[in-house]
Design a protein around this motif. Structure first.
Motif, short mmCIF file in Angstrom:
data_model
loop_
_atom_site.label_atom_id
_atom_site.label_comp_id
_atom_site.label_asym_id
_atom_site.label_seq_id
_atom_site.Cartn_x
_atom_site.Cartn_y
_atom_site.Cartn_z
N ALA A 169 34.81 47.69 48.68
CA ALA A 169 34.53 46.52 49.51
C ALA A 169 33.05 46.55 50.24
O ALA A 169 32.31 45.61 50.16
CB ALA A 169 35.44 46.20 50.73
N ASP A 221 31.39 42.94 50.80
CA ASP A 221 32.54 42.08 51.06
C ASP A 221 32.87 42.88 52.60
O ASP A 221 33.82 43.62 52.46
CB ASP A 221 33.66 42.22 49.99
CG ASP A 221 34.78 41.19 50.50
OD1 ASP A 221 34.83 40.81 51.56
OD2 ASP A 221 35.78 41.02 49.64
N HIS A 243 39.75 43.98 54.17
CA HIS A 243 39.65 45.26 53.23
C HIS A 243 39.24 46.64 54.09
O HIS A 243 38.90 47.69 53.25
CB HIS A 243 38.31 44.78 52.27
CG HIS A 243 38.60 43.60 51.61
ND1 HIS A 243 40.05 43.31 50.98
CD2 HIS A 243 37.82 42.53 51.57
CE1 HIS A 243 39.84 42.06 50.46
NE2 HIS A 243 38.80 41.55 50.92
N ASN A 274 39.64 44.27 47.10
CA ASN A 274 39.02 42.98 46.99
C ASN A 274 38.83 42.66 45.38
O ASN A 274 38.94 43.72 44.66
CB ASN A 274 37.61 42.78 47.69
CG ASN A 274 36.64 43.71 47.11
OD1 ASN A 274 36.93 44.56 46.21
ND2 ASN A 274 35.31 43.62 47.68
#
Length: 144
Positions: free
Chosen positions: A25, A30, A35, A52
């Motif tokens: 992640a 992200d 996550h 993810n």
């Protein structure tokens, strides 16, 4: 390497660790809390953090290039997520060549964990040519 429709790729077993989920992640930028933050994931209805799609996409790409070699080129990756990858599980990637034409192979890929299929899809890969020239990496002498 001779590639034919119907060829099965050897399975790849990927332990799903908390570190893999969080590092994937972060590497893909992200920052969704589901996550990396177990409490936040639970508040949103998940039993734990989960992988993810960008990490999954990278693992699928690795699976294909590990099999076909470093000179193979991914041309299209079309995947769909299903069952989440949670820490402590294992995902097993499997693939089968569905077609070969014009130096390209299409591979059907699945990645299953203890709950079901985490990822399904197809990957189109340009196969390496035995006499392909090595591409130069870095600056060309005399150019800046």
């Amino acid at each position: 390497m001779t590639v034919r429709a119907g060829d099965a790729l050897p399975p790849l077993r990927v332990p799903i660790t908390r570190t893999l989920i969080v590092a994937g992640a972060l590497a893909s930028r992200d920052y969704q809390d589901v996550h990396h933050d177990a409490e936040a994931a639970e508040e949103k209805g998940s039993p734990d953090i989960f992988m993810n799609i960008l990490t999954t996409n990278g693992l699928v790409g690795r699976y294909i290039t590990d099999h076909f070699g470093p000179r193979a080129r991914l041309r299209k990756v079309a995947i769909r997520l299903g069952a989440p990858n949670y820490p402590g599980d294992e995902m097993v990637l499997r693939g089968e060549v569905t077609s070969v034409a014009d130096g390209m192979a299409e591979v059907a890929v699945t990645g299953a964990n203890g709950i079901g299929n985490h990822v399904t899809g197809t990957v189109t890969v340009q196969l390496p040519v035995a006499d392909a020239r090595v591409e130069r990496v870095g600056p060309v002498e005399g150019h800046r």
